[in-house]
Design a protein around this motif. Structure first.
Motif, PDB file in Angstrom:
ATOM      1  N   HIS A  66       0.826  -1.198   0.000  1.00 50.87           N
ATOM      2  CA  HIS A  66       0.000   0.000   0.000  1.00 50.87           C
ATOM      3  C   HIS A  66       0.866   1.255   0.000  1.00 50.87           C
ATOM      4  CE1 HIS A  66      -3.089   2.906   0.789  1.00 50.87           C
ATOM      5  NE2 HIS A  66      -2.471   3.273   1.895  1.00 50.87           N
ATOM      6  N   ILE A  67       1.888   1.268   0.852  1.00 46.90           N
ATOM      7  CA  ILE A  67       2.795   2.423   0.944  1.00 46.90           C
ATOM      8  C   ILE A  67       3.420   2.708  -0.427  1.00 46.90           C
ATOM      9  CG2 ILE A  67       5.057   3.144   1.820  1.00 46.90           C
ATOM     10  CD1 ILE A  67       3.204   3.502   4.023  1.00 46.90           C
ATOM     11  N   VAL A  80       9.115   3.906   6.641  1.00 47.79           N
ATOM     12  CA  VAL A  80       7.974   4.802   6.423  1.00 47.79           C
ATOM     13  C   VAL A  80       8.188   6.207   6.987  1.00 47.79           C
ATOM     14  CG1 VAL A  80       6.238   2.991   6.264  1.00 47.79           C
ATOM     15  CG2 VAL A  80       6.792   3.963   8.496  1.00 47.79           C
ATOM     16  N   GLY A  81       9.250   6.413   7.742  1.00 50.41           N
ATOM     17  CA  GLY A  81       9.471   7.758   8.273  1.00 50.41           C
ATOM     18  C   GLY A  81      10.780   7.839   9.019  1.00 50.41           C
ATOM     19  N   THR A  82      11.132   9.058   9.378  1.00 48.86           N
ATOM     20  CA  THR A  82      12.294   9.244  10.243  1.00 48.86           C
ATOM     21  C   THR A  82      11.777   9.510  11.649  1.00 48.86           C
ATOM     22  OG1 THR A  82      12.317  11.562   9.592  1.00 48.86           O
ATOM     23  CG2 THR A  82      13.838  10.099   8.435  1.00 48.86           C
TER      24      THR A  82
ATOM     25  N   SER C  18      -2.029   8.011   5.253  1.00 49.00           N
ATOM     26  CA  SER C  18      -2.847   7.161   6.117  1.00 49.00           C
ATOM     27  C   SER C  18      -2.285   6.997   7.521  1.00 49.00           C
ATOM     28  CB  SER C  18      -3.062   5.787   5.470  1.00 49.00           C
ATOM     29  OG  SER C  18      -1.843   5.261   5.034  1.00 49.00           O
ATOM     30  N   LEU C  19      -1.080   7.484   7.763  1.00 47.79           N
ATOM     31  CA  LEU C  19      -0.539   7.431   9.122  1.00 47.79           C
ATOM     32  C   LEU C  19      -0.640   8.790   9.811  1.00 47.79           C
ATOM     33  CD1 LEU C  19       2.582   5.160   8.540  1.00 47.79           C
ATOM     34  CD2 LEU C  19       0.657   4.639  10.028  1.00 47.79           C
ATOM     35  N   GLU C  20      -1.066   9.796   9.082  1.00 45.42           N
ATOM     36  CA  GLU C  20      -1.155  11.143   9.659  1.00 45.42           C
ATOM     37  C   GLU C  20      -2.199  11.212  10.768  1.00 45.42           C
ATOM     38  OE1 GLU C  20      -1.839  14.066   6.621  1.00 45.42           O
ATOM     39  OE2 GLU C  20       0.075  13.590   5.652  1.00 45.42           O
ATOM     40  N   GLY C  21      -1.846  11.897  11.837  1.00 47.94           N
ATOM     41  CA  GLY C  21      -2.810  12.118  12.907  1.00 47.94           C
ATOM     42  C   GLY C  21      -2.946  10.947  13.849  1.00 47.94           C
ATOM     43  N   LYS C  22      -2.210   9.901  13.599  1.00 51.13           N
ATOM     44  CA  LYS C  22      -2.303   8.725  14.478  1.00 51.13           C
ATOM     45  C   LYS C  22      -1.208   8.797  15.537  1.00 51.13           C
ATOM     46  CE  LYS C  22      -4.906   5.674  11.585  1.00 51.13           C
ATOM     47  NZ  LYS C  22      -5.102   6.533  10.384  1.00 51.13           N
ATOM     48  N   THR C  23      -1.567   8.387  16.746  1.00 54.59           N
ATOM     49  CA  THR C  23      -0.590   8.366  17.836  1.00 54.59           C
ATOM     50  C   THR C  23       0.147   7.034  17.837  1.00 54.59           C
ATOM     51  OG1 THR C  23      -2.030   9.787  19.150  1.00 54.59           O
ATOM     52  CG2 THR C  23      -0.298   8.595  20.338  1.00 54.59           C
ATOM     53  N   LEU C  24       1.465   7.117  17.767  1.00 51.81           N
ATOM     54  CA  LEU C  24       2.288   5.905  17.780  1.00 51.81           C
ATOM     55  C   LEU C  24       2.888   5.751  19.168  1.00 51.81           C
ATOM     56  CD1 LEU C  24       4.217   6.308  14.385  1.00 51.81           C
ATOM     57  CD2 LEU C  24       2.159   4.962  14.840  1.00 51.81           C
ATOM     58  N   LEU C  25       2.600   4.621  19.800  1.00 52.67           N
ATOM     59  CA  LEU C  25       3.097   4.374  21.148  1.00 52.67           C
ATOM     60  C   LEU C  25       4.019   3.165  21.161  1.00 52.67           C
ATOM     61  CD1 LEU C  25      -0.204   4.939  23.169  1.00 52.67           C
ATOM     62  CD2 LEU C  25       1.686   6.542  22.841  1.00 52.67           C
ATOM     63  N   ASP C  72      -7.134  -0.054   3.759  1.00 49.76           N
ATOM     64  CA  ASP C  72      -5.790  -0.094   3.198  1.00 49.76           C
ATOM     65  C   ASP C  72      -4.760   0.629   4.065  1.00 49.76           C
ATOM     66  OD1 ASP C  72      -6.669   2.441   2.851  1.00 49.76           O
ATOM     67  OD2 ASP C  72      -6.536   2.447   0.677  1.00 49.76           O
ATOM     68  N   ALA C  73      -5.038   0.764   5.358  1.00 52.47           N
ATOM     69  CA  ALA C  73      -4.075   1.428   6.235  1.00 52.47           C
ATOM     70  C   ALA C  73      -2.814   0.575   6.373  1.00 52.47           C
ATOM     71  CB  ALA C  73      -4.671   1.676   7.613  1.00 52.47           C
TER      72      ALA C  73
END
Lengths: 93, 93, 93, 93, 93
Positions: A66-67, A80-82, C18-25, C72-73
Motif C-alpha cells: 500500500h505504501i 515509512v518515516g524518520t 494514512s498514518l497522519e494524525g495517528k498516535t504511535l506508542l 488499506d491502512a
C-alpha cells in the motif's frame, strides 16, 4: 513497527522488475534502551533516508504494498518515516 | 529481506505438483557483522544460485507467489537476488 | 495478543497520508511473570491511552485495518484495550 | 520452509469440522548443524509420515490451505515432504 | 500450532464490538520436553476451557476468523482444542 538506524546500503543484483530502482537499506533495530540490538531487516526506502539516520520500519507485506502503491510488489519491509524523538514522559493531564 | 549464504541444497520427496522442479536451497542468514548466525530458512531459488553464494531472501508468501508468477504456489521464502555489497559508508551529500 | 506497558510516545516524520494524525506508542511487552521483557513494538493507539498504562496489543495487519476501519491502512499493530487484570485463579466450577 | 524430525503425534479433542480426521504431528526443527533445536511446531501431515522421520515443514496459512485444497481450512503449518538429503557440496560447474 | 497450558484469564476494557463477549486466555507455551517456556500468547477461547488446562493454539489471523465464523474479526490467536496426549512412540507398522 520498529525503530532502528540505517546501517548500510545493500547493493544487489535482482532480476525482478518490481524491485528495480528501489533503494534497499539495512536497518539495525534498537532496543527499548535505544541501543542497537544486532537484529536487522533489509527494507525498501520510501522517504529518502540514508546511513546513520534513525527510522521507523513497517514490516508487513500488505502494508508495504500500500505504501508503495504497487498492489503486487514483492516487498515486506519499508522505511515509512524518520524518528524525531522517543518521548518517555507521561502525557500531561 | 535478509542477507545470507547458500549452505546446502535440500533433496526432498515432495508430492505436491506446484513444488516440482523447484530448487530448494538452505540459506544461512548472516548477522549485522556479516558473520553467519546459524538461523536459516529453506527458500526456492529464482536466480540460479548455489552453495557458497551470498543472496537476498524475501520471506513472505504473497511476495513469493508474485515473484514466481504462480498465484497459488505453496511457497513462503524465495531467493530474489545475489548480494554484491553491503555498503556501510554514509551516502555522499 | 500480548500484554505490555506503554513506555514512550514516538514522534516521527511520516509522509504517508494514512498514518497522519495517528498516535504511535512504544509498548514494552511483559512476560508471564508480569515483568517487562525488553521486547517491544510500536503500535497505533485506538483507545486513548498513554505512557505508564497497561495495554493489550494486537499484532496482525488485517485485524489492525479492521479495528481502524481503514481497508488499506499500512499498519500492523494496534492497542485494542487497557488491561484491568490478569487473573490466574482457576475458573470456579 | 524448515527441516525437522517428527517427534510425536498430538492427540487432541478438536470440535472444528475442518480439522477432523487430520493427523497432527509435532516436528522438532533442526539447526544448521542438523541437530535438534528444541523449537517446534505442530503441523498437519499431508504425506503419510510418522515419528522419527525427517520432514520439510511449510509454515504459512495461504500455502497450507492450497496444499490441503481447502480454501478456508484453519491451518498454518503442513508437512509437505520427506527430506532425503541436505547436500552441502557446491554445485558442480 | 503450539501446545500450552492456560495460565490466566485476561480482564480487559476493549471498546471494539467484535471482541465483546469473548474470553481472552493467556496461554503459556510448553517446550518439546513438555515444560512451560515462559513464552505466551493471549488467545480467544473457542472450546470452553480454563486455567490449568492443556490446549492447542492456532496463531494465524485468517484461520482464527474462519474458526470464529467472523470474516472481519480482529483476532489472531484462538484456542482450537484441548490436548489429550502428545504421543512420542513411533507409529506401529
Amino acid at each position: 513497527m520498529k525503530v532502528g538506524t540505517v546501517a548500510a546500503t545493500v547493493v544487489s543484483t535482482i532480476s525482478h522488475r518490481s524491485l528495480e530502482g528501489k533503494t534497499l537499506l539495512l536497518v539495525d533495530f534498537e532496543g527499548l534502551d535505544g541501543q542497537p540490538t544486532g537484529a536487522y531487516t533489509i527494507a525498501v526506502d520510501t522517504v529518502g533516508t540514508g546511513v546513520g539516520e534513525r527510522v521507523l520500519v513497517l514490516d508487513e507485506g500488505s502494508s508495504a504494498r500500500h505504501i508503495l502503491q504497487e498492489d503486487d510488489a514483492p516487498i515486506r519491509a519499508v522505511i515509512v518515516g524518520t524518528v524525531d524523538a522517543v518521548d518517555r514522559a507521561p502525557a500531561a493531564s
